[in-house]
Structure formats: C-alpha cells, structure tokens
Design a protein around this motif. Structure first.
Motif, PDB file in Angstrom:
ATOM      1  N   PHE A  41       0.919  -1.196  -0.103  1.00 51.16           N
ATOM      2  CA  PHE A  41      -0.055  -0.055   0.034  1.00 51.16           C
ATOM      3  C   PHE A  41       0.870   1.319  -0.021  1.00 51.16           C
ATOM      4  O   PHE A  41       1.906   1.426   0.804  1.00 51.16           O
ATOM      5  N   VAL A  42       0.548   2.028  -0.990  1.00 58.92           N
ATOM      6  CA  VAL A  42       1.152   3.538  -1.001  1.00 58.92           C
ATOM      7  C   VAL A  42       0.524   4.680  -0.494  1.00 58.92           C
ATOM      8  O   VAL A  42      -0.569   4.937  -1.108  1.00 58.92           O
ATOM      9  N   ALA A  43       0.596   5.066   0.655  1.00 58.96           N
ATOM     10  CA  ALA A  43      -0.301   6.096   1.446  1.00 58.96           C
ATOM     11  C   ALA A  43      -0.054   7.482   0.653  1.00 58.96           C
ATOM     12  O   ALA A  43       0.837   7.911   0.180  1.00 58.96           O
ATOM     13  N   GLY A  44      -1.113   8.203   0.597  1.00 62.52           N
ATOM     14  CA  GLY A  44      -1.102   9.629  -0.049  1.00 62.52           C
ATOM     15  C   GLY A  44      -2.355  10.328   0.267  1.00 62.52           C
ATOM     16  O   GLY A  44      -3.435   9.548   0.613  1.00 62.52           O
ATOM     17  N   GLU A  45      -2.258  11.550  -0.033  1.00 66.27           N
ATOM     18  CA  GLU A  45      -3.612  12.289   0.445  1.00 66.27           C
ATOM     19  C   GLU A  45      -4.781  12.036  -0.309  1.00 66.27           C
ATOM     20  O   GLU A  45      -5.930  11.974   0.540  1.00 66.27           O
ATOM     21  N   TRP A  46      -4.759  11.593  -1.496  1.00 66.08           N
ATOM     22  CA  TRP A  46      -5.886  11.432  -2.400  1.00 66.08           C
ATOM     23  C   TRP A  46      -5.969   9.957  -2.392  1.00 66.08           C
ATOM     24  O   TRP A  46      -6.782   9.368  -3.394  1.00 66.08           O
ATOM     25  N   VAL A  47      -5.426   9.257  -1.913  1.00 66.78           N
ATOM     26  CA  VAL A  47      -5.324   7.636  -2.473  1.00 66.78           C
ATOM     27  C   VAL A  47      -6.549   7.031  -1.538  1.00 66.78           C
ATOM     28  O   VAL A  47      -6.680   7.438  -0.406  1.00 66.78           O
ATOM     29  N   GLY A  48      -6.950   5.960  -2.162  1.00 65.30           N
ATOM     30  CA  GLY A  48      -7.910   5.253  -1.717  1.00 65.30           C
ATOM     31  C   GLY A  48      -8.026   3.606  -2.326  1.00 65.30           C
ATOM     32  O   GLY A  48      -7.112   3.592  -2.919  1.00 65.30           O
ATOM     33  N   GLY A  49      -8.991   2.917  -1.941  1.00 67.31           N
ATOM     34  CA  GLY A  49      -9.006   1.652  -2.286  1.00 67.31           C
ATOM     35  C   GLY A  49     -10.420   0.788  -2.389  1.00 67.31           C
ATOM     36  O   GLY A  49     -11.201   1.400  -1.454  1.00 67.31           O
ATOM     37  N   LEU A  50     -10.700   0.144  -3.105  1.00 72.95           N
ATOM     38  CA  LEU A  50     -11.765  -0.688  -2.956  1.00 72.95           C
ATOM     39  C   LEU A  50     -11.427  -2.050  -2.285  1.00 72.95           C
ATOM     40  O   LEU A  50     -10.405  -2.518  -2.646  1.00 72.95           O
ATOM     41  N   MET A  51     -12.048  -2.229  -1.275  1.00 79.79           N
ATOM     42  CA  MET A  51     -11.549  -3.312  -0.222  1.00 79.79           C
ATOM     43  C   MET A  51     -12.638  -4.404   0.222  1.00 79.79           C
ATOM     44  O   MET A  51     -13.829  -3.918   0.159  1.00 79.79           O
ATOM     45  N   GLN A  76      -6.040  -0.495  -5.103  1.00 72.76           N
ATOM     46  CA  GLN A  76      -5.617   0.895  -4.782  1.00 72.76           C
ATOM     47  C   GLN A  76      -5.603   1.734  -5.909  1.00 72.76           C
ATOM     48  O   GLN A  76      -5.358   1.253  -7.050  1.00 72.76           O
ATOM     49  N   CYS A  77      -6.114   2.894  -5.845  1.00 70.86           N
ATOM     50  CA  CYS A  77      -6.396   3.933  -6.727  1.00 70.86           C
ATOM     51  C   CYS A  77      -6.479   5.260  -6.227  1.00 70.86           C
ATOM     52  O   CYS A  77      -6.353   5.400  -5.202  1.00 70.86           O
TER      53      CYS A  77
END
Length: 185
Positions: A41-51, A76-77
């Motif tokens: 997982f690469v964290a970031g301010e606008w990062v999200g994911g379908l889990m 992740q996207c």
C-alpha cells in the motif's frame, strides 16, 4: 472483460487500478486478488481503495486503511472524487484540467454500489456530476473513487434480460472489478 463477464456470470466488469505499462505490467500500489497479494500500500493524501474484507465491500481512504490478513480483495487507486457526500477538494492547477475518459466506483450510505465511465471529463467535473441532485436518481453518492482511466477505461454489463453492452478498453488492463450476484460461484 467480455470473457470474464460471461465466465463469472457477472452483472458488470470494469477496469481496476493503475499498472506499470512499461516493464513488468505489475500494479502501482496494493492489489489483492482472491487473497493473493501484489505490491504494498502506498499512502497519499488522495489515495483510496476498493476493499473486500470478510465478504463486505467498502471504499477506504489512505488514512483509514489498515492491512489485515482477512482482506480478500483490494485495488488501490486515486484520487477520491467524493467523500461523505462532498467533493473531495482537488487543488486547481494553473492549466485547465485534462479531460480524459474516466472510470469510477461509488457507493451510498445504504449499501448500494455503482461503477461507471465518463467520456472526456475532468476529475473535478466528474465529482460535481456524481453529487449533483437529479443526475443520479437511484442513489445519493456518499463515496466515489476514480479508477484507472484514459485508454484503460472499459465497461461490460448485462441487463436483466441478458443483453450485453461492452465498452472495450483501448488497451489490455491488468485487473478488473467484477460485480456478480453472491450466488454465482
């Protein structure tokens, strides 16, 4: 997507997350498919994911994500488009926002989901479309996440009568999001 849709007796299939187009075709960011993990997982301010965790799907943002062995599916996207019913602030650039083909996934607060595509639109414009009353009448969008778009944009779906509609992506994609009835396996 067409083969996957028919083989899985799916209701819909769309392209998923970003991937490395040069080199190994591997995912950019975390991908978990049927329990098999690729990348971190690469964290970031606008990062999200379908889990999918313990059989339940959710859209999670970077600050909410906690890895666990019971996550069976994850893509992740970025960026977020809508969070808690509001447009996620996308900082305006100096240049006009690029208008590309987009793929997105969204959910409301009542457990309803939708995937879709938009032609030649900017990210902020798409977010406005998703929350504007009267455009999407079936649900009020609570969360929405941009998926890989551009030439990856593709959508396969089957109507209740069994008719198939297929918007073929411009190139091969690494992963796909499959919407299937729970009893299809």
């Amino acid at each position: 997507m067409d083969e996957i849709g028919h083989a899985r007796k799916a209701l819909a299939v769309c392209n998923g997350g970003y991937f490395n187009v040069s080199g190994n075709f591997g995912p950019v960011g975390m991908e978990i498919a049927e329990g098999t993990r690729s990348e971190k997982f690469v964290a970031g301010e606008w990062v999200g994911g379908l889990m999918v965790r313990q059989g339940k799907a959710s859209l999670v943002w970077s600050n909410e994500f906690q890895d666990a062995p019971d996550i069976s599916e994850f893509v992740q996207c970025s960026p977020w488009l809508v969070s808690e019913g509001r447009i996620w602030p996308v900082s305006p650039g100096k240049e006009p926002e690029p208008r590309n083909n987009r793929t997105f996934i969204m959910t409301d607060a009542a457990g309803r989901w939708a995937i879709g595509t938009a032609k030649r639109t900017g990210l902020l414009e798409l977010a406005h479309i998703l929350i504007t009353p009267g455009i999407i009448t079936e649900m009020k969008v609570n969360r929405a996440l941009n998926l890989d778009g551009g030439p990856s944009t593709g959508l396969w779906c089957r109507s209740e009568s069994g008719a198939v509609q297929f918007e073929k992506p411009g190139w091969a994609v690494r992963n796909a999001i499959i919407v299937a009835p729970r009893d299809s396996k």
